[in-house]
Scaffold this motif. Structure first.
Motif, PDB file in Angstrom:
ATOM      1  N   VAL A  82       0.833  -1.204   0.000  1.00  0.00           N
ATOM      2  CA  VAL A  82       0.000   0.000   0.000  1.00  0.00           C
ATOM      3  C   VAL A  82       0.866   1.251   0.000  1.00  0.00           C
ATOM      4  CG1 VAL A  82      -1.682   1.352   1.321  1.00  0.00           C
ATOM      5  CG2 VAL A  82      -1.976  -1.116   1.064  1.00  0.00           C
ATOM      6  N   LYS A  83       1.931   1.222   0.759  1.00  0.00           N
ATOM      7  CA  LYS A  83       2.833   2.379   0.834  1.00  0.00           C
ATOM      8  C   LYS A  83       3.408   2.687  -0.545  1.00  0.00           C
ATOM      9  CE  LYS A  83       7.156   3.860   3.045  1.00  0.00           C
ATOM     10  NZ  LYS A  83       8.042   3.766   1.861  1.00  0.00           N
ATOM     11  N   MET A  84       3.864   1.648  -1.246  1.00  0.00           N
ATOM     12  CA  MET A  84       4.437   1.844  -2.575  1.00  0.00           C
ATOM     13  C   MET A  84       3.393   2.348  -3.561  1.00  0.00           C
ATOM     14  SD  MET A  84       7.696   0.996  -2.440  1.00  0.00           S
ATOM     15  CE  MET A  84       8.216   0.412  -4.049  1.00  0.00           C
ATOM     16  N   ALA A  85       2.208   1.759  -3.497  1.00  0.00           N
ATOM     17  CA  ALA A  85       1.140   2.185  -4.399  1.00  0.00           C
ATOM     18  C   ALA A  85       0.772   3.640  -4.151  1.00  0.00           C
ATOM     19  CB  ALA A  85      -0.083   1.287  -4.213  1.00  0.00           C
ATOM     20  N   SER A  86       0.705   4.017  -2.877  1.00  0.00           N
ATOM     21  CA  SER A  86       0.358   5.401  -2.534  1.00  0.00           C
ATOM     22  C   SER A  86       1.405   6.375  -3.049  1.00  0.00           C
ATOM     23  CB  SER A  86       0.206   5.533  -1.016  1.00  0.00           C
ATOM     24  OG  SER A  86      -0.118   6.866  -0.657  1.00  0.00           O
ATOM     25  N   GLU A  87       2.662   6.024  -2.893  1.00  0.00           N
ATOM     26  CA  GLU A  87       3.739   6.902  -3.370  1.00  0.00           C
ATOM     27  C   GLU A  87       3.654   7.095  -4.879  1.00  0.00           C
ATOM     28  OE1 GLU A  87       7.079   5.683   0.032  1.00  0.00           O
ATOM     29  OE2 GLU A  87       7.180   4.845  -1.996  1.00  0.00           O
ATOM     30  N   LEU A  88       3.409   6.021  -5.602  1.00  0.00           N
ATOM     31  CA  LEU A  88       3.363   6.101  -7.061  1.00  0.00           C
ATOM     32  C   LEU A  88       2.098   6.778  -7.575  1.00  0.00           C
ATOM     33  CD1 LEU A  88       4.838   2.575  -7.780  1.00  0.00           C
ATOM     34  CD2 LEU A  88       5.935   4.759  -8.301  1.00  0.00           C
ATOM     35  N   ALA A  89       1.026   6.710  -6.776  1.00  0.00           N
ATOM     36  CA  ALA A  89      -0.236   7.334  -7.187  1.00  0.00           C
ATOM     37  C   ALA A  89      -0.347   8.773  -6.705  1.00  0.00           C
ATOM     38  CB  ALA A  89      -1.409   6.524  -6.650  1.00  0.00           C
ATOM     39  N   GLY A  90       0.649   9.238  -5.966  1.00  0.00           N
ATOM     40  CA  GLY A  90       0.577  10.582  -5.418  1.00  0.00           C
ATOM     41  C   GLY A  90      -0.443  10.709  -4.299  1.00  0.00           C
TER      42      GLY A  90
END
Length: 352
Positions: A163-171
């Motif tokens: 989730v952390k990685m997805a959030s970073e990439l999705a802004g």
């Protein structure tokens, strides 16, 4: 190499490959003889000539090939006899006949990455009753039908990191999708459940999980599923694929499409498989542990158990060759350690 450390803290990255379901694992209640800590002799020498068989989810899978290759290295180190068998597909019941054959061959250790915890459990318990030590790796079976489980990292830590990685990439906002392995894969489903819990928290309220797709850890099906996700969800920002087959297939599709630079791909992948997609800008970051270390650790755990050094009880310690000392956790779990995050800056330092 590092020694075992707890991995409850947030990991640097995501983690990966097919398995079995959390709910079905917990529901399995097949009785089997359980080990007792009083039988352990940590000073016992490792036996030579142990017959150690590996049964991965499927053969000819790039991730699996690296895992079992690490197992062979360890078996050779301890002067054992290495054997590799397995199905060509990752269906729930595809491993059962192989387990039965390994019992007949009187193996000392069976190291298995379970495709389904319920399907393999009766056969694994027959193996244990025959005196064979059962070590699961990468994807667990029910704790009632194995002696120890080699886990890549904690389920909670992996799910949080995804989730952390997805959030970073999705802004921090927008639509995301998951491209998983098989619908009954234990590790995949466990990670996804943690992801759902994390996404329900206020801090992630602007992220929306729109779809969980299944590529069955098959390249072409994963490619087609990635294509379908992007066509069905035109506002999709990130595809998270916690399986090496899925992340490579999704990256291949995006790299040659109009979505390149618009939709991020992340998850768990092999550096050699993902290098071109990192260098062409399709993938900014992904993560994985060294799969060879999982297979390597499984061999040493099985040998230590077969030699009487450990029984699988919480708190017992053993030495796993170049990886150093490990401590067995609750329910026979042995955690390899945190994964490495790969980016354009460091990917050429790795070759697996």
């Amino acid at each position: 190499m590092r020694k075992h450390l707890p991995v409850a803290v947030a990991l640097l990255a995501l983690t990966a490959c097919g398995g079995t379901t959390k709910s079905s694992t917990e529901g399995q209640n097949t009785a089997a003889p359980q080990s007792t800590a009083g039988q352990a002799n940590p000073n016992a020498p490792l036996k030579e000539g142990l017959k150690i068989a590996y049964l991965p989810k499927q053969l000819n899978n790039p991730y699996t090939d690296v895992e079992v290759g690490g197992g062979k290295v360890a078996v050779d180190e301890i002067k054992g006899a290495y054997k590799l068998v397995g199905p060509n597909d990752a269906s729930a019941s595809s491993q059962v006949s192989y387990i039965n054959t390994l019992i007949q061959q009187q193996q000392d250790v069976i190291a298995v990455a379970a495709n389904d915890p319920n399907a393999v459990c009766p056969s694994l318990n027959q193996a244990r009753k025959a005196g064979i030590k059962v070590i699961t790796f990468d994807s667990d079976a029910s704790k009632t039908c194995r002696d120890a489980f080699i886990n890549q990292a904690t389920t909670q830590g992996i799910g949080e990191s995804l989730v952390k990685m997805a959030s970073e990439l999705a802004g921090g906002e927008g639509e995301i999708a998951v491209l998983s392995a098989t619908p009954n894969a234990t590790n995949q489903n466990s990670w996804i459940e943690v992801m759902k819990t994390e996404l329900a928290k206020p801090a992630n309220s602007k992220l929306k999980l729109v779809k969980i797709a299944y590529g069955n850890d098959e390249d072409q099906k994963s490619f087609t599923e990635a294509q379908g996700l992007l066509q069905s969800y035109p506002n999709l920002k990130v595809i998270v694929s916690p399986t090496t087959v899925g992340i490579a297939a999704a990256s291949r599709y995006v790299s040659a499409s109009s979505y390149k630079g618009k939709v991020a791909i992340t998850g768990l992948g092999l550096p050699n498989q993902m290098r071109q997609y990192v260098k062409d800008g399709t993938v900014k970051k992904f993560a994985l542990w060294n799969p060879a270390d999982i297979g390597y650790l499984a061999a040493y755990a099985g040998a230590a158990m077969s030699s009487g050094q450990i029984t699988g009880a919480q708190g017992e310690k053993f030495t796993a060759g170049k990886l150093g000392e490990y401590t067995i956790g609750a329910d026979g779990e042995i955690v390899l350690g945190p994964p490495t995050e790969f980016t354009a800056e460091n990917i050429d330092k790795f070759n697996f």
